[in-house]
Design an enzyme around this catalytic site. Structure first.
Site, PDB file in Angstrom:
ATOM      1  N   ALA A  15       0.909  -0.336  14.984  1.00 42.92           N
ATOM      2  CA  ALA A  15       1.271  -1.511  16.241  1.00 42.92           C
ATOM      3  C   ALA A  15       1.994  -0.828  17.322  1.00 42.92           C
ATOM      4  O   ALA A  15       1.356  -1.085  18.468  1.00 42.92           O
ATOM      5  CB  ALA A  15       2.092  -2.657  15.672  1.00 42.92           C
ATOM      6  N   ALA A  45      -0.016   3.206   4.044  1.00 39.68           N
ATOM      7  CA  ALA A  45      -1.302   2.369   3.511  1.00 39.68           C
ATOM      8  C   ALA A  45      -2.369   3.285   2.716  1.00 39.68           C
ATOM      9  O   ALA A  45      -2.565   4.395   3.247  1.00 39.68           O
ATOM     10  CB  ALA A  45      -1.772   1.761   4.927  1.00 39.68           C
ATOM     11  N   GLU A 113     -11.807  -4.845  -2.036  1.00 37.23           N
ATOM     12  CA  GLU A 113     -10.435  -5.325  -2.544  1.00 37.23           C
ATOM     13  C   GLU A 113     -10.486  -6.636  -2.711  1.00 37.23           C
ATOM     14  O   GLU A 113     -11.333  -7.444  -2.552  1.00 37.23           O
ATOM     15  CB  GLU A 113      -9.465  -4.860  -1.631  1.00 37.23           C
ATOM     16  N   ASP A 220      14.776  -5.156  10.622  1.00 33.69           N
ATOM     17  CA  ASP A 220      15.366  -4.950  11.887  1.00 33.69           C
ATOM     18  C   ASP A 220      14.662  -6.030  13.060  1.00 33.69           C
ATOM     19  O   ASP A 220      15.770  -6.591  13.788  1.00 33.69           O
ATOM     20  CB  ASP A 220      15.359  -3.689  12.262  1.00 33.69           C
ATOM     21  N   HIS A 241       2.785  -7.200  -4.287  1.00 30.78           N
ATOM     22  CA  HIS A 241       1.455  -6.401  -4.605  1.00 30.78           C
ATOM     23  C   HIS A 241       1.495  -6.447  -6.250  1.00 30.78           C
ATOM     24  O   HIS A 241       2.475  -5.914  -6.949  1.00 30.78           O
ATOM     25  CB  HIS A 241       1.281  -5.041  -4.185  1.00 30.78           C
ATOM     26  N   ARG A 288      -4.249 -11.261  -4.307  1.00 31.61           N
ATOM     27  CA  ARG A 288      -3.284 -10.741  -4.974  1.00 31.61           C
ATOM     28  C   ARG A 288      -2.166 -11.653  -5.574  1.00 31.61           C
ATOM     29  O   ARG A 288      -1.405 -11.433  -6.353  1.00 31.61           O
ATOM     30  CB  ARG A 288      -2.633  -9.679  -4.154  1.00 31.61           C
ATOM     31  N   HIS A 349       5.739  -6.065  -1.199  1.00 32.77           N
ATOM     32  CA  HIS A 349       4.904  -5.230  -0.565  1.00 32.77           C
ATOM     33  C   HIS A 349       4.685  -5.489   0.729  1.00 32.77           C
ATOM     34  O   HIS A 349       4.549  -4.554   1.780  1.00 32.77           O
ATOM     35  CB  HIS A 349       3.351  -5.366  -1.156  1.00 32.77           C
ATOM     36  N   ARG A 384      -1.651 -12.863   2.557  1.00 31.29           N
ATOM     37  CA  ARG A 384      -2.454 -12.121   3.240  1.00 31.29           C
ATOM     38  C   ARG A 384      -3.818 -11.352   2.380  1.00 31.29           C
ATOM     39  O   ARG A 384      -3.545 -11.010   1.289  1.00 31.29           O
ATOM     40  CB  ARG A 384      -1.731 -10.724   3.732  1.00 31.29           C
ATOM     41  N   SER A 389      -3.838  -6.335   7.600  1.00 31.05           N
ATOM     42  CA  SER A 389      -2.739  -6.171   8.286  1.00 31.05           C
ATOM     43  C   SER A 389      -2.790  -4.981   9.332  1.00 31.05           C
ATOM     44  O   SER A 389      -2.366  -5.013  10.541  1.00 31.05           O
ATOM     45  CB  SER A 389      -1.525  -5.981   7.396  1.00 31.05           C
TER      46      SER A 389
HETATM   47  P1  FAD Z   1       5.518   0.139  10.621  1.00 28.47           P
HETATM   48  O1  FAD Z   1       4.222   1.291  10.402  1.00 28.47           O
HETATM   49  O2  FAD Z   1       6.113  -0.112   9.249  1.00 28.47           O
HETATM   50  O3  FAD Z   1       6.205   0.909  11.671  1.00 28.47           O
HETATM   51  C1  FAD Z   1       7.685   0.223  11.679  1.00 28.47           C
HETATM   52  C2  FAD Z   1       8.055   1.297  12.684  1.00 28.47           C
HETATM   53  O4  FAD Z   1       9.486   0.466  13.338  1.00 28.47           O
HETATM   54  C3  FAD Z   1       8.829   2.457  12.368  1.00 28.47           C
HETATM   55  O5  FAD Z   1       8.576   3.519  13.364  1.00 28.47           O
HETATM   56  C4  FAD Z   1      10.312   2.475  12.237  1.00 28.47           C
HETATM   57  O6  FAD Z   1      10.891   3.523  12.499  1.00 28.47           O
HETATM   58  C5  FAD Z   1      10.722   1.352  13.664  1.00 28.47           C
HETATM   59  N1  FAD Z   1      11.762   0.643  13.343  1.00 28.47           N
HETATM   60  C6  FAD Z   1      12.056  -0.159  12.529  1.00 28.47           C
HETATM   61  N2  FAD Z   1      13.371  -0.641  12.781  1.00 28.47           N
HETATM   62  C7  FAD Z   1      13.584  -0.297  14.021  1.00 28.47           C
HETATM   63  C8  FAD Z   1      14.867  -0.302  14.547  1.00 28.47           C
HETATM   64  N3  FAD Z   1      15.915  -0.813  14.489  1.00 28.47           N
HETATM   65  N4  FAD Z   1      15.145   0.749  15.769  1.00 28.47           N
HETATM   66  C9  FAD Z   1      14.040   1.596  16.222  1.00 28.47           C
HETATM   67  N5  FAD Z   1      13.033   1.764  15.591  1.00 28.47           N
HETATM   68  C10 FAD Z   1      12.808   0.750  14.203  1.00 28.47           C
HETATM   69  N6  FAD Z   1      -2.163  -2.730   5.248  1.00 28.47           N
HETATM   70  C11 FAD Z   1      -3.708  -2.602   5.210  1.00 28.47           C
HETATM   71  O7  FAD Z   1      -4.020  -3.447   6.182  1.00 28.47           O
HETATM   72  N7  FAD Z   1      -4.435  -1.849   4.396  1.00 28.47           N
HETATM   73  C12 FAD Z   1      -3.675  -0.989   3.347  1.00 28.47           C
HETATM   74  O8  FAD Z   1      -4.389  -0.464   2.812  1.00 28.47           O
HETATM   75  C13 FAD Z   1      -2.541  -1.180   3.199  1.00 28.47           C
HETATM   76  N8  FAD Z   1      -1.848  -0.423   2.200  1.00 28.47           N
HETATM   77  C14 FAD Z   1      -0.541  -0.391   2.281  1.00 28.47           C
HETATM   78  C15 FAD Z   1       0.246   0.283   1.185  1.00 28.47           C
HETATM   79  C16 FAD Z   1       1.447   0.492   1.334  1.00 28.47           C
HETATM   80  C17 FAD Z   1       2.092   1.474   0.302  1.00 28.47           C
HETATM   81  C18 FAD Z   1       2.377  -0.402   1.976  1.00 28.47           C
HETATM   82  C19 FAD Z   1       3.739  -0.088   2.260  1.00 28.47           C
HETATM   83  C20 FAD Z   1       1.779  -1.104   3.116  1.00 28.47           C
HETATM   84  C21 FAD Z   1       0.466  -1.290   3.054  1.00 28.47           C
HETATM   85  N9  FAD Z   1      -0.203  -2.064   4.254  1.00 28.47           N
HETATM   86  C22 FAD Z   1      -1.620  -1.908   4.127  1.00 28.47           C
HETATM   87  C23 FAD Z   1       0.469  -2.766   5.010  1.00 28.47           C
HETATM   88  C24 FAD Z   1       0.630  -2.262   6.169  1.00 28.47           C
HETATM   89  O9  FAD Z   1       0.649  -0.605   6.095  1.00 28.47           O
HETATM   90  C25 FAD Z   1       1.601  -2.488   7.127  1.00 28.47           C
HETATM   91  O10 FAD Z   1       1.610  -3.842   7.199  1.00 28.47           O
HETATM   92  C26 FAD Z   1       1.402  -1.745   8.601  1.00 28.47           C
HETATM   93  O11 FAD Z   1       1.323  -0.527   8.509  1.00 28.47           O
HETATM   94  C27 FAD Z   1       2.738  -2.131   9.519  1.00 28.47           C
HETATM   95  O12 FAD Z   1       2.597  -1.552  10.800  1.00 28.47           O
HETATM   96  P2  FAD Z   1       3.735  -1.987  11.602  1.00 28.47           P
HETATM   97  O13 FAD Z   1       3.201  -0.866  12.917  1.00 28.47           O
HETATM   98  O14 FAD Z   1       3.782  -3.150  11.908  1.00 28.47           O
HETATM   99  O15 FAD Z   1       4.974  -1.052  11.309  1.00 28.47           O
HETATM  100  C1  SIN Z   2      -4.080  -1.404  -1.176  1.00 30.94           C
HETATM  101  O1  SIN Z   2      -4.391  -0.455  -0.878  1.00 30.94           O
HETATM  102  O2  SIN Z   2      -4.059  -2.311  -2.256  1.00 30.94           O
HETATM  103  C2  SIN Z   2      -3.028  -2.237  -0.096  1.00 30.94           C
HETATM  104  C3  SIN Z   2      -3.913  -2.872   0.576  1.00 30.94           C
HETATM  105  C4  SIN Z   2      -3.074  -3.935   1.642  1.00 30.94           C
HETATM  106  O3  SIN Z   2      -1.932  -3.873   1.253  1.00 30.94           O
HETATM  107  O4  SIN Z   2      -3.562  -4.393   2.511  1.00 30.94           O
END
Ligand code: FAD
Ligand code: SIN
Length: 524
Positions: A15, A45, A113, A220, A241, A288, A349, A384, A389
């Site tokens: 994001a 992910a 999925e 945070d 998950h 899920r 998750h 979800r 996501s």
């Molecule tokens: P993040 O990618 O978590 O980034 C957060 C950022 O915020 C980091 O840079 C961190 O340092 C920063 N930050 C946090 N707090 C602070 C602070 N106080 N000060 C400064 N910086 C801060 N989703 C899918 O759609 N498909 C998938 O296949 C999938 N697989 C997944 C597998 C796993 C193991 C996990 C954990 C999640 C998965 N998800 C998947 C969910 C998805 O990955 C996340 O929802 C998404 O990547 C979140 O992106 P984001 O940019 O919101 O946050």
């Molecule tokens: C997974 O690969 O099962 C995670 C996919 C997701 O969280 O969207």
């Protein structure tokens, strides 16, 4: 020291980075992350990113699947927006250099999925997030207009409350002017002034004892927004998950992607019996929330700590080729997944709720936007749909930039914001107390606020949490600010929001299941 940027981006996951890369066309951008640029949920992910690609799939089917998973709690406008804008979001990622797997005929290779009626998950082997993060980080490092601040921890967003001017939801009209930020290398607290700010701080996994999320996920952004009186909603919808690798003591818990069930893997009890068809006609590929609850139930009935995922009937070379990360990880633990079952267990998750945003990614605080996992757009509703996501994050980051780019020409910096006041905070941090309180919060949340809830459990969690809250606020007022104490405050705030909002929901829906109200109310 005070720094000034048109756009302040807090978070460097999908994001934050996609937002920063687009915002840089309109002004100066700072991107903050609390560790390195590449440590994020995004990097972890596995499965991929959902989008309608080829017939017989179409937008209506993807919308329907999302609404069914969301269990009557989705915001239809958000669902419609995200799914129809998905192809453009994928184009953005391809433009930023992300590589998705293709078949020999040149078409993208699509996975399926749980809860998806069609094959529509673009992926890069079984480590899609790593590929996305790496490509985006490469772009951001090469961008001359974006300043990157690693190991910069946002402590609080800067707001000024104009009491008396009331807007929607009876929230006082509040403006955001930037953030106070701790440079963890120097221990100095800087003021970052901005015309607009984006919270992109990701998930909350570390509120629980076991989670697939990395250590940075402590909610945070949600906690900061809540303290600034932004609207935070749907926090009771915490996604577990169904299939994290059962490997006690490891945190984060290694994920076994749902895509492997789309490929044909079957859930079995420890004695080898398939059980999902007892719970749902879609079997191992049900959404899920249903699969996680079914596993939880089987484990409780049988007194087992895990169930098995069986992929041994599939072609071994294909399994190794399609799921190399999972194959390698399990082999390191002595499990050859082409010959042996994988022990799995449900694990925290994802969070469906978060900071409420409108269709432009705007929060209830002026000049403050949110995108990605910390936000609540209404796309996911009560549960979800897998792989929606990453998609939501790109679509809403784009919406937020489009909106903010219009706005910044009319905005100025607020130069009257005072420096961080640390008077009287001379106590050296008591790390033992902080660590211990953190463990207690995780314990409380995992014991009382898990997959199956009740009023008694939630109330017990709240009263235990209140003690830790009071102790921590007291410590915070007297201590030198550190990342650790800030994170502790944040996990307490997030836990409080989850419990309070879970107590307020007098029904079971999607991810929120309570024994006191096992049925869904029909009028939502
Ligand atoms: P993040 O990618 O978590 O980034 C957060 C950022 O915020 C980091 O840079 C961190 O340092 C920063 N930050 C946090 N707090 C602070 C602070 N106080 N000060 C400064 N910086 C801060 N989703 C899918 O759609 N498909 C998938 O296949 C999938 N697989 C997944 C597998 C796993 C193991 C996990 C954990 C999640 C998965 N998800 C998947 C969910 C998805 O990955 C996340 O929802 C998404 O990547 C979140 O992106 P984001 O940019 O919101 O946050
Ligand atoms: C997974 O690969 O099962 C995670 C996919 C997701 O969280 O969207």
């Amino acid at each position: 020291m005070t720094r000034k940027y048109d756009f302040l981006v807090i978070g460097s996951g999908i994001a934050g980075i996609t937002y920063a890369l687009k915002a840089a066309k309109f002004g100066k951008v700072a991107i903050l992350c609390k560790t390195t640029l590449d440590e994020s949920n995004t990097s972890f992910a596995q499965g991929g990113i959902a989008t309608v690609m080829y017939e017989p799939d179409n937008f209506e089917k993807h919308i329907k699947d999302t609404l069914i998973a969301g269990d009557g709690h989705c915001n239809f406008a958000a669902v419609d927006k995200v799914i129809r804008e998905a192809p453009a979001a994928i184009e953005d990622l391809l433009h930023f250099g992300v590589n998705f797997d293709k078949q020999k005929n040149g078409q993208f290779d699509l996975h399926r999925e749980g809860g998806h009626s069609e094959f529509r998950i673009l992926h890069h082997k079984d480590n899609t997030g790593f590929e996305i993060q790496e490509s985006l980080v490469r772009e951001i490092k090469a961008h001359p207009e974006i300043d990157v601040f690693e190991y910069h921890f946002a402590i609080e967003i800067l707001t000024q409350h104009h009491l008396g001017e009331w807007v929607t939801h009876h929230t006082p009209n509040i403006e955001c002017y930037g953030a106070y930020v701790l440079n963890q290398r120097t221990n100095h607290i800087h003021t970052f002034l901005s015309k607009v700010a984006l919270l992109a701080t990701g998930g909350i996994g570390n509120v629980y004892l076991t989670t697939t999320n990395p250590g940075i996920a402590t909610g945070d952004g949600i906690a900061m927004a809540h303290r600034a009186r932004a609207i935070v909603k749907d926090m009771e919808f915490v996604q577990f998950h169904p299939t994290a690798l059962y490997h006690p003591g490891e945190k984060p818990n290694f994920l076994i992607t749902e895509a492997i069930r789309g490929y044909g893997a079957v859930l079995r009890t420890v004695d080898g019996k398939e059980f999902m068809h007892k719970y749902d006609e879609r079997g191992s590929l049900a959404p899920r929330d249903i699969v996680a609850r079914a596993i939880d139930n089987e484990m409780k009935i049988r007194g087992d700590n895990f169930v098995y995922l069986d992929v041994t009937h599939k072609d071994a070379p294909t399994t190794k080729k399609e799921y190399p990360t999972i194959y390698k990880k399990c082999l390191e633990l002595g499990i050859d997944i082409t010959k042996e079952f994988i022990p799995v267990t449900p694990t925290q998750h994802y969070l469906c709720g978060g900071i409420e945003v409108d269709l432009n990614g705007k929060t209830s605080i002026n000049r403050l936007y949110a995108a990605g996992e910390c936000s609540c757009t209404g796309l996911h509703g009560a549960n979800r749909l897998a792989s929606n996501s990453l998609l939501e994050a790109v679509v809403y980051a784009n919406a937020a930039v489009t909106d903010a780019a219009e706005l910044i020409q009319y905005l100025t910096f607020n130069d009257k914001i005072p420096e961080w006041n640390d008077e009287g905070t001379s106590l050296p941090e008591e790390m033992v107390l902080i660590t211990q309180s953190f463990r207690e919060v995780e314990q409380i949340m995992s014991t009382y606020v898990g997959i199956v809830r009740s009023n008694l459990r939630l109330k017990r969690a709240l009263s235990r949490l209140e003690i830790i809250y009071r102790e921590t606020e007291n410590l915070f007022e007297r201590s030198v600010v550190s990342r650790e104490i800030c994170e502790l405050r944040n996990v307490i705030s997030v836990s409080y929001l989850i419990i309070k909002q879970a107590l307020a929901r007098k029904e079971s829906r999607g991810l929120h299941y309570t024994m006191d109200y096992p049925k869904k109310m029909i009028n939502d």
